[in-house]
Design an enzyme around this catalytic site. Structure first.
Site, mmCIF file in Angstrom:
data_model
loop_
_atom_site.group_PDB
_atom_site.id
_atom_site.type_symbol
_atom_site.label_atom_id
_atom_site.label_comp_id
_atom_site.label_asym_id
_atom_site.label_seq_id
_atom_site.Cartn_x
_atom_site.Cartn_y
_atom_site.Cartn_z
ATOM 1 N N GLY A 1 0.821 -1.215 0.000
ATOM 2 C CA GLY A 1 0.000 0.000 0.000
ATOM 3 C C GLY A 1 0.852 1.260 0.000
ATOM 4 O O GLY A 1 2.085 1.205 -0.033
ATOM 5 N N ASP B 1 0.710 -8.618 2.340
ATOM 6 C CA ASP B 1 -0.409 -7.855 1.779
ATOM 7 C C ASP B 1 -1.344 -8.836 1.091
ATOM 8 O O ASP B 1 -0.879 -9.819 0.496
ATOM 9 C CB ASP B 1 0.118 -6.825 0.757
ATOM 10 C CG ASP B 1 -0.819 -5.639 0.608
ATOM 11 O OD1 ASP B 1 -1.975 -5.851 0.217
ATOM 12 O OD2 ASP B 1 -0.380 -4.503 0.863
ATOM 13 N N THR C 1 -6.348 -3.670 -1.903
ATOM 14 C CA THR C 1 -6.218 -2.260 -2.301
ATOM 15 C C THR C 1 -4.762 -1.888 -2.598
ATOM 16 O O THR C 1 -4.513 -0.833 -3.166
ATOM 17 C CB THR C 1 -6.763 -1.313 -1.196
ATOM 18 O OG1 THR C 1 -6.066 -1.591 0.022
ATOM 19 C CG2 THR C 1 -8.256 -1.492 -1.002
ATOM 20 N N LYS D 1 -12.766 -6.344 9.496
ATOM 21 C CA LYS D 1 -11.998 -7.528 9.896
ATOM 22 C C LYS D 1 -10.503 -7.254 10.020
ATOM 23 O O LYS D 1 -9.849 -7.737 10.950
ATOM 24 C CB LYS D 1 -12.239 -8.674 8.900
ATOM 25 C CG LYS D 1 -13.594 -9.347 9.125
ATOM 26 C CD LYS D 1 -13.983 -10.262 8.000
ATOM 27 C CE LYS D 1 -13.233 -11.568 8.037
ATOM 28 N NZ LYS D 1 -13.710 -12.488 6.961
ATOM 29 N N ALA E 1 -1.195 1.265 13.036
ATOM 30 C CA ALA E 1 -1.581 2.487 12.327
ATOM 31 C C ALA E 1 -3.005 2.824 12.720
ATOM 32 O O ALA E 1 -3.956 2.253 12.205
ATOM 33 C CB ALA E 1 -1.494 2.251 10.826
ATOM 34 N N TYR F 1 -14.703 1.742 9.439
ATOM 35 C CA TYR F 1 -13.274 2.068 9.589
ATOM 36 C C TYR F 1 -13.012 2.632 10.985
ATOM 37 O O TYR F 1 -12.139 2.155 11.705
ATOM 38 C CB TYR F 1 -12.894 3.094 8.517
ATOM 39 C CG TYR F 1 -11.435 3.472 8.478
ATOM 40 C CD1 TYR F 1 -10.454 2.554 8.153
ATOM 41 C CD2 TYR F 1 -11.034 4.788 8.736
ATOM 42 C CE1 TYR F 1 -9.110 2.918 8.084
ATOM 43 C CE2 TYR F 1 -9.702 5.164 8.659
ATOM 44 C CZ TYR F 1 -8.744 4.228 8.332
ATOM 45 O OH TYR F 1 -7.416 4.595 8.259
#
Ligand code: UDP
Length: 326
Positions: free
Chosen positions: A15, A36, A40, A96, A119, A150
Protein backbone atom coordinates in the site's frame (compact mmCIF):
# COMPACT_ATOMS: atom_id res chain seq x y z
CA UNK A 1 20.13 4.06 16.79
CA UNK A 2 21.44 1.22 14.68
CA UNK A 3 18.63 -1.23 13.91
CA UNK A 4 20.37 -2.95 11.00
CA UNK A 5 20.21 -6.37 12.67
CA UNK A 6 16.43 -6.23 13.13
CA UNK A 7 13.75 -8.19 11.25
CA UNK A 8 10.58 -6.25 10.59
CA UNK A 9 7.11 -7.36 9.45
CA UNK A 10 5.13 -4.70 7.59
CA UNK A 11 1.49 -5.52 6.85
CA UNK A 12 -0.12 -3.60 4.02
CA UNK A 13 3.35 -3.60 2.48
CA UNK A 14 2.06 -2.99 -1.06
CA UNK A 15 0.00 0.00 0.00
CA UNK A 16 0.83 3.68 0.03
CA UNK A 17 2.27 3.95 3.56
CA UNK A 18 3.34 0.31 3.90
CA UNK A 19 5.55 0.50 0.81
CA UNK A 20 7.28 3.66 2.06
CA UNK A 21 7.87 1.97 5.41
CA UNK A 22 9.43 -1.05 3.66
CA UNK A 23 11.76 1.33 1.82
CA UNK A 24 12.74 3.01 5.07
CA UNK A 25 13.57 -0.22 6.91
CA UNK A 26 15.49 -1.59 3.93
CA UNK A 27 17.47 1.67 3.87
CA UNK A 28 18.22 1.18 7.59
CA UNK A 29 19.70 -2.24 6.74
CA UNK A 30 16.87 -4.31 8.29
CA UNK A 31 15.43 -7.54 7.01
CA UNK A 32 11.90 -6.74 5.87
CA UNK A 33 9.00 -9.15 5.56
CA UNK A 34 6.19 -7.54 3.58
CA UNK A 35 2.65 -8.91 3.77
CA UNK A 36 -0.41 -7.85 1.78
CA UNK A 37 -3.57 -9.43 0.37
CA UNK A 38 -3.43 -6.96 -2.54
CA UNK A 39 -7.11 -5.95 -2.27
CA UNK A 40 -6.22 -2.26 -2.30
CA UNK A 41 -2.41 -2.46 -2.49
CA UNK A 42 -0.38 -2.81 -5.68
CA UNK A 43 2.79 -4.80 -6.32
CA UNK A 44 3.94 -1.84 -8.44
CA UNK A 45 4.69 -0.05 -5.15
CA UNK A 46 7.21 -2.68 -4.03
CA UNK A 47 8.39 -4.15 -7.33
CA UNK A 48 11.77 -2.48 -6.85
CA UNK A 49 12.25 -4.33 -3.53
CA UNK A 50 11.89 -7.86 -4.89
CA UNK A 51 15.48 -7.91 -6.09
CA UNK A 52 16.71 -6.90 -2.66
CA UNK A 53 18.19 -9.76 -0.61
CA UNK A 54 16.75 -8.34 2.63
CA UNK A 55 13.17 -8.28 1.35
CA UNK A 56 10.64 -11.10 1.25
CA UNK A 57 6.92 -10.97 0.54
CA UNK A 58 3.91 -12.97 1.68
CA UNK A 59 0.64 -12.69 -0.23
CA UNK A 60 -1.65 -13.16 2.75
CA UNK A 61 -4.78 -11.72 4.40
CA UNK A 62 -3.92 -10.90 8.02
CA UNK A 63 -7.56 -11.36 9.03
CA UNK A 64 -6.70 -15.08 8.83
CA UNK A 65 -4.13 -16.76 11.08
CA UNK A 66 -0.71 -15.24 10.42
CA UNK A 67 2.37 -17.43 10.30
CA UNK A 68 5.86 -16.05 9.76
CA UNK A 69 8.82 -18.38 10.31
CA UNK A 70 11.88 -17.06 12.14
CA UNK A 71 12.43 -14.19 14.51
CA UNK A 72 10.67 -10.84 14.38
CA UNK A 73 11.73 -7.71 16.24
CA UNK A 74 9.12 -5.26 15.01
CA UNK A 75 5.63 -5.59 13.54
CA UNK A 76 4.00 -2.58 11.87
CA UNK A 77 0.32 -3.15 11.10
CA UNK A 78 -0.56 -0.96 8.11
CA UNK A 79 -2.98 -3.25 6.32
CA UNK A 80 -6.38 -1.61 5.89
CA UNK A 81 -8.54 0.04 3.30
CA UNK A 82 -8.17 3.74 4.09
CA UNK A 83 -10.51 5.82 1.98
CA UNK A 84 -14.27 6.42 2.23
CA UNK A 85 -14.80 4.86 -1.22
CA UNK A 86 -13.02 1.69 -0.11
CA UNK A 87 -15.07 1.42 3.09
CA UNK A 88 -18.25 1.54 1.03
CA UNK A 89 -17.01 -1.14 -1.36
CA UNK A 90 -15.44 -3.49 1.20
CA UNK A 91 -16.92 -2.69 4.61
CA UNK A 92 -16.61 -6.19 6.10
CA UNK A 93 -12.94 -6.56 5.13
CA UNK A 94 -12.32 -3.10 6.61
CA UNK A 95 -13.82 -4.20 9.92
CA UNK A 96 -12.00 -7.53 9.90
CA UNK A 97 -8.52 -6.26 9.16
CA UNK A 98 -8.71 -3.69 11.98
CA UNK A 99 -10.14 -6.15 14.49
CA UNK A 100 -9.34 -9.80 13.64
CA UNK A 101 -6.16 -8.79 11.79
CA UNK A 102 -4.90 -6.77 14.75
CA UNK A 103 -5.74 -9.63 17.11
CA UNK A 104 -3.77 -12.11 14.98
CA UNK A 105 -0.78 -9.78 14.78
CA UNK A 106 -0.79 -9.04 18.50
CA UNK A 107 -0.74 -12.79 19.05
CA UNK A 108 2.22 -13.03 16.69
CA UNK A 109 3.97 -10.15 18.48
CA UNK A 110 3.46 -11.95 21.75
CA UNK A 111 5.01 -15.26 20.66
CA UNK A 112 7.86 -13.55 18.80
CA UNK A 113 8.45 -11.04 21.63
CA UNK A 114 8.26 -8.34 18.97
CA UNK A 115 7.34 -4.71 19.42
CA UNK A 116 4.11 -3.90 17.59
CA UNK A 117 3.13 -0.52 16.13
CA UNK A 118 -0.42 -0.05 14.89
CA UNK A 119 -1.58 2.49 12.33
CA UNK A 120 -4.47 4.26 13.95
CA UNK A 121 -6.06 7.37 12.51
CA UNK A 122 -7.54 10.80 13.09
CA UNK A 123 -10.84 9.06 12.23
CA UNK A 124 -10.95 7.89 15.88
CA UNK A 125 -11.88 11.53 16.58
CA UNK A 126 -14.79 11.29 14.09
CA UNK A 127 -16.38 14.67 13.26
CA UNK A 128 -14.55 16.37 16.11
CA UNK A 129 -16.09 18.77 18.62
CA UNK A 130 -12.71 20.05 19.77
CA UNK A 131 -10.20 21.78 17.55
CA UNK A 132 -7.35 21.09 17.01
CA UNK A 133 -7.52 17.46 18.13
CA UNK A 134 -5.15 16.30 20.84
CA UNK A 135 -4.71 12.72 21.97
CA UNK A 136 -6.85 13.18 25.09
CA UNK A 137 -9.97 13.87 23.03
CA UNK A 138 -12.23 10.78 22.83
CA UNK A 139 -13.96 11.63 19.60
CA UNK A 140 -17.41 11.99 18.05
CA UNK A 141 -17.99 8.93 15.88
CA UNK A 142 -21.20 7.62 14.31
CA UNK A 143 -20.80 3.84 14.66
CA UNK A 144 -23.39 3.00 11.99
CA UNK A 145 -22.52 5.67 9.42
CA UNK A 146 -20.52 4.95 6.25
CA UNK A 147 -17.23 5.68 8.01
CA UNK A 148 -18.22 3.62 11.07
CA UNK A 149 -16.69 0.40 9.72
CA UNK A 150 -13.27 2.07 9.59
CA UNK A 151 -13.56 4.35 12.61
CA UNK A 152 -14.86 1.68 14.95
CA UNK A 153 -12.40 -0.95 13.71
CA UNK A 154 -9.59 1.50 14.44
CA UNK A 155 -11.01 2.35 17.85
CA UNK A 156 -11.28 -1.38 18.66
CA UNK A 157 -7.73 -1.76 17.34
CA UNK A 158 -6.45 0.78 19.85
CA UNK A 159 -8.42 -0.91 22.65
CA UNK A 160 -7.10 -4.42 21.96
CA UNK A 161 -3.58 -3.09 21.50
CA UNK A 162 -3.66 -1.40 24.92
CA UNK A 163 -5.16 -4.59 26.40
CA UNK A 164 -2.32 -6.71 25.02
CA UNK A 165 0.10 -4.18 26.45
CA UNK A 166 -1.39 -4.12 29.94
CA UNK A 167 -2.51 -7.77 30.17
CA UNK A 168 0.21 -9.60 28.22
CA UNK A 169 3.04 -7.06 28.48
CA UNK A 170 3.44 -6.78 24.69
CA UNK A 171 5.44 -3.70 23.73
CA UNK A 172 3.05 -1.58 21.71
CA UNK A 173 3.02 1.78 19.91
CA UNK A 174 -0.03 3.61 18.53
CA UNK A 175 0.24 6.27 15.84
CA UNK A 176 -2.82 8.35 14.95
CA UNK A 177 -2.26 9.30 11.34
CA UNK A 178 -3.85 12.45 9.93
CA UNK A 179 -4.40 13.04 6.19
CA UNK A 180 -1.22 12.10 4.38
CA UNK A 181 -0.30 12.41 0.72
CA UNK A 182 2.55 11.68 -1.64
CA UNK A 183 3.75 9.37 -4.38
CA UNK A 184 2.11 5.89 -4.53
CA UNK A 185 -1.32 7.07 -3.48
CA UNK A 186 -3.89 5.27 -5.57
CA UNK A 187 -5.20 7.55 -8.27
CA UNK A 188 -8.68 6.00 -7.97
CA UNK A 189 -9.02 5.76 -4.19
CA UNK A 190 -11.52 8.62 -4.09
CA UNK A 191 -9.51 10.77 -1.70
CA UNK A 192 -9.41 14.48 -2.37
CA UNK A 193 -5.83 14.78 -3.57
CA UNK A 194 -5.69 11.87 -6.04
CA UNK A 195 -9.22 12.72 -7.17
CA UNK A 196 -8.24 16.32 -7.95
CA UNK A 197 -4.93 15.40 -9.58
CA UNK A 198 -6.56 12.59 -11.59
CA UNK A 199 -9.21 15.01 -12.80
CA UNK A 200 -6.51 17.51 -13.76
CA UNK A 201 -4.68 14.77 -15.70
CA UNK A 202 -7.81 13.77 -17.59
CA UNK A 203 -8.95 17.34 -18.20
CA UNK A 204 -12.12 16.92 -16.14
CA UNK A 205 -13.86 19.30 -13.75
CA UNK A 206 -12.60 19.24 -10.17
CA UNK A 207 -15.29 17.80 -7.85
CA UNK A 208 -15.49 19.58 -4.50
CA UNK A 209 -17.97 18.02 -2.07
CA UNK A 210 -20.28 20.34 -0.14
CA UNK A 211 -19.30 24.01 -0.30
CA UNK A 212 -15.64 23.11 0.24
CA UNK A 213 -15.46 24.94 3.56
CA UNK A 214 -14.58 21.70 5.42
CA UNK A 215 -10.91 21.64 6.37
CA UNK A 216 -8.12 19.09 6.39
CA UNK A 217 -4.41 19.30 7.27
CA UNK A 218 -2.20 17.43 4.82
CA UNK A 219 1.13 15.83 5.77
CA UNK A 220 3.74 14.78 3.21
CA UNK A 221 4.55 11.08 3.34
CA UNK A 222 8.29 11.51 4.12
CA UNK A 223 7.46 13.52 7.23
CA UNK A 224 4.93 10.93 8.34
CA UNK A 225 7.34 8.01 7.89
CA UNK A 226 9.96 9.82 9.97
CA UNK A 227 7.43 10.38 12.76
CA UNK A 228 6.38 6.71 12.72
CA UNK A 229 10.01 5.59 12.76
CA UNK A 230 10.76 7.75 15.79
CA UNK A 231 7.66 6.55 17.61
CA UNK A 232 8.57 2.90 16.99
CA UNK A 233 12.00 3.43 18.53
CA UNK A 234 10.68 5.48 21.45
CA UNK A 235 9.50 3.96 24.72
CA UNK A 236 6.06 5.61 24.62
CA UNK A 237 3.02 3.30 24.52
CA UNK A 238 0.14 5.80 24.37
CA UNK A 239 -1.30 7.23 21.13
CA UNK A 240 0.65 9.95 19.33
CA UNK A 241 -0.79 12.18 16.59
CA UNK A 242 1.42 12.44 13.53
CA UNK A 243 0.30 14.95 10.94
CA UNK A 244 0.89 18.42 9.62
CA UNK A 245 -1.08 21.17 11.41
CA UNK A 246 -1.11 23.36 8.28
CA UNK A 247 -4.91 23.45 7.82
CA UNK A 248 -6.68 24.37 4.59
CA UNK A 249 -10.26 24.33 3.31
CA UNK A 250 -10.96 21.78 0.59
CA UNK A 251 -12.01 24.55 -1.81
CA UNK A 252 -8.68 26.35 -1.33
CA UNK A 253 -6.90 23.02 -1.67
CA UNK A 254 -8.64 22.37 -5.00
CA UNK A 255 -7.60 25.84 -6.17
CA UNK A 256 -3.98 25.20 -5.16
CA UNK A 257 -3.99 22.01 -7.23
CA UNK A 258 -5.53 23.72 -10.26
CA UNK A 259 -2.81 26.39 -10.02
CA UNK A 260 -0.01 23.86 -9.56
CA UNK A 261 -1.08 21.64 -12.43
CA UNK A 262 -1.39 24.62 -14.75
CA UNK A 263 -4.70 23.29 -15.98
CA UNK A 264 -7.71 25.60 -16.09
CA UNK A 265 -10.25 23.09 -14.84
CA UNK A 266 -13.30 24.53 -13.19
CA UNK A 267 -14.62 23.46 -9.81
CA UNK A 268 -18.00 21.72 -9.69
CA UNK A 269 -19.79 21.18 -6.40
CA UNK A 270 -21.23 17.78 -5.43
CA UNK A 271 -23.20 16.74 -2.33
CA UNK A 272 -21.20 16.39 0.87
CA UNK A 273 -20.95 12.69 1.87
CA UNK A 274 -22.62 11.68 5.14
CA UNK A 275 -20.56 12.25 8.33
CA UNK A 276 -17.78 14.06 6.45
CA UNK A 277 -15.78 15.77 9.23
CA UNK A 278 -16.15 19.57 9.11
CA UNK A 279 -12.67 20.34 10.32
CA UNK A 280 -9.52 18.48 11.17
CA UNK A 281 -6.14 19.60 12.44
CA UNK A 282 -3.69 17.65 14.57
CA UNK A 283 -2.36 19.01 17.82
CA UNK A 284 1.21 17.68 17.59
CA UNK A 285 2.48 18.92 20.96
CA UNK A 286 2.99 15.33 22.13
CA UNK A 287 5.00 14.32 19.05
CA UNK A 288 7.16 17.42 19.45
CA UNK A 289 7.77 16.75 23.16
CA UNK A 290 8.31 13.00 23.04
CA UNK A 291 9.78 12.41 19.59
CA UNK A 292 11.29 15.84 18.82
CA UNK A 293 9.35 15.50 15.59
CA UNK A 294 7.57 18.03 13.45
CA UNK A 295 6.83 18.10 9.73
CA UNK A 296 9.37 19.77 7.46
CA UNK A 297 7.95 19.56 3.95
CA UNK A 298 5.88 22.57 2.85
CA UNK A 299 2.66 21.74 1.01
CA UNK A 300 3.84 23.46 -2.17
CA UNK A 301 6.88 21.14 -2.36
CA UNK A 302 5.01 17.99 -1.39
CA UNK A 303 2.25 18.65 -3.90
CA UNK A 304 4.80 19.17 -6.64
CA UNK A 305 6.52 15.81 -5.98
CA UNK A 306 3.13 14.12 -5.90
CA UNK A 307 2.04 15.72 -9.16
CA UNK A 308 5.33 14.66 -10.79
CA UNK A 309 4.62 11.10 -9.65
CA UNK A 310 1.07 11.01 -11.01
CA UNK A 311 2.22 12.53 -14.29
CA UNK A 312 4.83 9.79 -14.69
CA UNK A 313 2.24 6.99 -14.50
CA UNK A 314 1.46 5.05 -17.68
CA UNK A 315 -1.64 6.21 -19.47
CA UNK A 316 -3.66 3.07 -18.64
CA UNK A 317 -3.39 3.88 -14.94
CA UNK A 318 -5.14 7.21 -15.39
CA UNK A 319 -8.44 5.53 -14.69
CA UNK A 320 -11.77 6.86 -16.03
CA UNK A 321 -13.98 9.23 -14.15
CA UNK A 322 -16.56 6.73 -12.87
CA UNK A 323 -13.96 5.28 -10.50
CA UNK A 324 -13.04 8.64 -9.00
CA UNK A 325 -16.34 10.24 -8.13
CA UNK A 326 -18.40 9.51 -5.04
N1 UDP B 1 -13.46 15.56 -1.29
C1 UDP B 1 -13.90 16.39 -2.30
N2 UDP B 1 -13.85 15.92 -3.59
C2 UDP B 1 -13.40 14.69 -3.93
C3 UDP B 1 -12.94 13.86 -2.90
C4 UDP B 1 -12.97 14.31 -1.59
O1 UDP B 1 -14.33 17.53 -2.04
O2 UDP B 1 -13.41 14.34 -5.13
C5 UDP B 1 -13.52 16.05 0.10
C6 UDP B 1 -14.12 15.07 1.11
O3 UDP B 1 -15.54 15.19 1.13
C7 UDP B 1 -13.49 15.56 2.39
C8 UDP B 1 -12.12 16.05 1.93
O4 UDP B 1 -12.21 16.28 0.53
O5 UDP B 1 -14.22 16.64 2.93
C9 UDP B 1 -10.99 15.09 2.21
O6 UDP B 1 -11.38 13.85 1.72
P1 UDP B 1 -10.43 12.58 1.79
O7 UDP B 1 -11.24 11.43 1.30
O8 UDP B 1 -9.16 12.89 1.12
O9 UDP B 1 -10.10 12.41 3.33
P2 UDP B 1 -10.99 12.28 4.66
O10 UDP B 1 -12.38 12.83 4.44
O11 UDP B 1 -11.00 10.83 5.02
O12 UDP B 1 -10.21 13.10 5.60
Amino acid sequence: MDISNKRVLVTGAAGFLGSHLCDRFIAEGCKVVGMDNLITGSLNNIEHLFKHENFEFYHHDVSKFVFVPGELDFILHFASPASPIDYLKIPIQTLKVGSLGTHNLLGLARVKKARMLIASTSEVYGDPNVHPQNEDYWGNVNPIGPRGVYDEAKRFQEAITMAYHTFHGVETRIVRIFNTYGPRMRLNDGRALPAFMGQALRGEDITVFGDGSQTRSFCYVDDLIEGIYRLLLSDYQFPVNIGNPDEISIKDFAEEIIKLTGTDQKIVYKPLPQDDPKQRQPDITRAKDILSWEPKVARADGLKSTWDYFRSLPEWEIIPRSFTSA
